[in-house]
Design a protein around this motif. Structure first.
Motif, PDB file in Angstrom:
ATOM      1  N   UNK A  17       4.668  -3.834   1.422  1.00  0.00           N
ATOM      2  CA  UNK A  17       4.278  -3.213   0.152  1.00  0.00           C
ATOM      3  C   UNK A  17       2.802  -2.855   0.215  1.00  0.00           C
ATOM      4  N   UNK A  18       2.513  -1.568   0.161  1.00  0.00           N
ATOM      5  CA  UNK A  18       1.136  -1.095   0.176  1.00  0.00           C
ATOM      6  C   UNK A  18       0.621  -0.818   1.578  1.00  0.00           C
ATOM      7  N   UNK A  19      -0.337   0.108   1.652  1.00  0.00           N
ATOM      8  CA  UNK A  19      -0.924   0.514   2.933  1.00  0.00           C
ATOM      9  C   UNK A  19      -2.439   0.580   2.812  1.00  0.00           C
ATOM     10  N   UNK A  20      -3.134   0.111   3.855  1.00  0.00           N
ATOM     11  CA  UNK A  20      -4.592   0.233   3.844  1.00  0.00           C
ATOM     12  C   UNK A  20      -5.041   1.557   4.438  1.00  0.00           C
ATOM     13  N   UNK A  21      -4.132   2.261   5.117  1.00  0.00           N
ATOM     14  CA  UNK A  21      -4.408   3.603   5.636  1.00  0.00           C
ATOM     15  C   UNK A  21      -3.204   4.470   5.292  1.00  0.00           C
ATOM     16  N   UNK A  22      -3.359   5.363   4.315  1.00  0.00           N
ATOM     17  CA  UNK A  22      -2.227   6.160   3.852  1.00  0.00           C
ATOM     18  C   UNK A  22      -1.928   7.334   4.773  1.00  0.00           C
ATOM     19  N   UNK A  23      -2.909   7.804   5.530  1.00  0.00           N
ATOM     20  CA  UNK A  23      -2.658   8.919   6.448  1.00  0.00           C
ATOM     21  C   UNK A  23      -1.804   8.459   7.624  1.00  0.00           C
ATOM     22  N   UNK A  28      -0.315  -3.225   4.914  1.00  0.00           N
ATOM     23  CA  UNK A  28      -1.176  -4.404   4.805  1.00  0.00           C
ATOM     24  C   UNK A  28      -0.631  -5.590   5.596  1.00  0.00           C
ATOM     25  N   UNK A  29       0.689  -5.670   5.741  1.00  0.00           N
ATOM     26  CA  UNK A  29       1.261  -6.857   6.384  1.00  0.00           C
ATOM     27  C   UNK A  29       2.539  -6.494   7.142  1.00  0.00           C
ATOM     28  N   UNK A  30       3.023  -7.414   7.949  1.00  0.00           N
ATOM     29  CA  UNK A  30       4.240  -7.229   8.726  1.00  0.00           C
ATOM     30  C   UNK A  30       5.457  -7.089   7.806  1.00  0.00           C
ATOM     31  N   UNK A 191       0.832   3.056  -3.371  1.00  0.00           N
ATOM     32  CA  UNK A 191      -0.578   3.419  -3.556  1.00  0.00           C
ATOM     33  C   UNK A 191      -1.332   2.434  -4.430  1.00  0.00           C
ATOM     34  N   UNK A 192      -0.643   1.849  -5.405  1.00  0.00           N
ATOM     35  CA  UNK A 192      -1.347   0.960  -6.327  1.00  0.00           C
ATOM     36  C   UNK A 192      -1.039  -0.514  -6.076  1.00  0.00           C
ATOM     37  N   UNK A 193      -0.424  -0.819  -4.942  1.00  0.00           N
ATOM     38  CA  UNK A 193      -0.011  -2.196  -4.653  1.00  0.00           C
ATOM     39  C   UNK A 193      -1.159  -3.187  -4.783  1.00  0.00           C
ATOM     40  N   UNK A 194      -2.290  -2.860  -4.158  1.00  0.00           N
ATOM     41  CA  UNK A 194      -3.413  -3.804  -4.131  1.00  0.00           C
ATOM     42  C   UNK A 194      -4.071  -3.990  -5.493  1.00  0.00           C
TER      43      UNK A 194
END
Length: 324
Positions: A17-23, A28-30, A191-194
Motif C-alpha cells: 500500500x503506497x509508493x515512495x516513487x510513483x514513476x 514502501x514495503x514488500x 497516493x495518499x497512503x502515507x
C-alpha cells in the motif's frame, strides 16, 4: 515484431500500500500474493514502423489520458531495453470482472510486459520482466512470476523485483471469488497512503507479516497463510479508511461474506478465510475438500461467485491466439 501473452490476476496475501516513487512504482514495503486461475488477461502487441502513434485498446475501449500513460511507461521501458523506437499496436482483453477488486491491473500489465518483451526479442527471466511490469502496477510484478510470489521493495530494479515462493499449497487452494460490483479507485488510495495516521502502525508490523506468510507457505500451513491474509485485509482497510479521502471500499454484501466465513469456520470447523484488496469484492480462501460447501454458502447470500485455483507465471502464447 508481434507477440501475444497471458497472465493471471493476483490476490494479495500481504498487500502493498503506497509508493515512495510513483514513476518507477517502488512500494514502501514488500508484498506477497497468489495468482488466481483460470481467470486471465490476454494481450497482443506489435511494433510497427508504419504506425505514426501508439494505439492502446483494453476490452474494446481505446485508452487515452492516464490509462494510456500507464501502459506507455511499460512500452517505453521495453523500447529502451531493446533499443527500438517503433510505435506499437496494443490490444488486451480480460475474461473476468475488472475494477471491482480482483487484480485486473496486475494481470493486464503482466501480460503486456511479457508480450512486449517477446515482440522486441528481449530474452529476459521472469524476475527481470517483473521489473518492467512493475512500471504499470507494482502488483503486476507478482503476476509475472505467478503462483505465490514475493515482491521485495527497493530503490532500483536489482532489488525491487518479484520471485516465486515454492509451496505445497498450490495444488489444494481453492478461491471462491465473491463478486461485489462496486467501482474502486486504487491509484488515489496509493497516493495518499502515507498521509493516514495508521500508515506507520502498518509499517511497524508489515515485516513480521511478510516473514510469517513466507514461513507458512514453505511449511504448507494453510491456516497461518490465510489467517495472515485475513488480518492483513483488515489492516489495509484501516489505513485506506483513515487517509485524507476516507476511502471505504466495502459494501454491505462484503460484510455479509465476512460474517458467513466466520460462521463456517467457528460453527462448522471449515478451513476458510476472507481476504480483500482495495475493493468491495471478497476472496474466500478454502481447500478443495470444502470448496463446494463454501461456494454454496456464499451463493446463498445472492452473490455471484467464481471458483478459482492457483495460476502459474505469465506466458507467451502461440500466434494462433493473437487478438489481431
Amino acid at each position: 515484431m508481434k507477440a501475444t501473452a497471458k497472465a493471471h490476476p493476483i490476490q494479495g496475501i500481504v498487500k502493498y500500500h503506497g509508493m515512495f516513487d510513483h514513476e518507477l512504482r517502488l512500494p514502501y514495503h514488500d508484498s506477497i500474493s497468489v495468482c488466481t486461475a483460470p481467470s486471465h488477461s490476454k494481450t497482443t502487441v506489435e511494433f510497427d514502423s508504419a504506425l505514426d502513434a501508439d494505439r492502446y485498446v483494453v476490452d474494446g475501449e481505446v485508452l487515452e489520458g492516464h490509462g494510456a500513460d500507464r501502459i506507455r511507461g511499460v512500452v517505453d521501458r521495453v523500447r529502451e531495453l531493446a533499443g527500438i523506437d517503433e510505435r506499437v499496436r496494443f490490444e488486451s482483453v480480460n475474461d473476468f470482472p475488472t475494477n471491482i477488486g480482483f487484480g485486473s491491473s496486475a494481470s493486464g500489465f503482466a501480460a503486456a510486459a511479457v508480450a512486449l518483451c517477446a515482440a522486441a526479442d528481449l530474452d529476459l527471466s521472469h524476475p527481470e520482466m517483473s521489473t518492467i511490469a512493475r512500471r504499470g502496477s507494482a502488483s503486476a510484478a507478482r503476476a509475472v512470476t505467478g503462483a505465490f510470489s514475493h515482491l521485495r521493495t527497493g530503490k532500483d530494479d536489482i532489488d525491487c523485483r518479484s520471485e516465486r515462493i515454492e509451496t505445497d499449497l498450490e495444488d489444494d487452494l481453492r478461491v471462491v471469488a465473491a463478486e461485489v460490483p462496486a467501482y474502486k479507485e486504487t491509484e488515489e488510495a496509493h497516493k495518499e497512503a502515507a498521509d493516514s495516521h495508521m500508515f506507520q502502525a502498518r509499517m511497524a508490523h508489515i515485516h513480521e507479516q511478510i516473514a510469517t506468510a513466507r514461513h507458512a507457505l514453505r511449511e504448507g500451513d494453510f491456516e497461518t497463510t490465510f489467517e495472515t491474509a485475513e488480518h492483513d485485509s483488515l489492516s489495509l482497510a484501516a489505513t485506506t479508511m483513515t487517509g485524507p479521502s476516507g476511502w471505504v471500499y466495502w459494501q454491505p454484501e462484503s460484510l455479509k461474506v465476512f460474517e458467513t466465513v466466520r460462521t463456517l469456520r467457528e460453527e462448522e470447523d471449515v478451513p476458510v478465510y476472507f481476504s480483500t484488496d482495495t475493493g468491495a469484492s471478497v476472496y474466500v480462501n478454502t481447500t478443495d475438500q470444502f470448496v463446494d460447501r463454501v461456494e454454496a454458502a456464499i451463493a446463498d447470500l445472492g452473490i455471484d461467485t467464481h471458483v478459482w485455483g492457483v495460476g502459474g507465471p505469465a506466458q507467451v502464447l502461440d500466434e494462433s491466439e493473437a487478438l489481431f
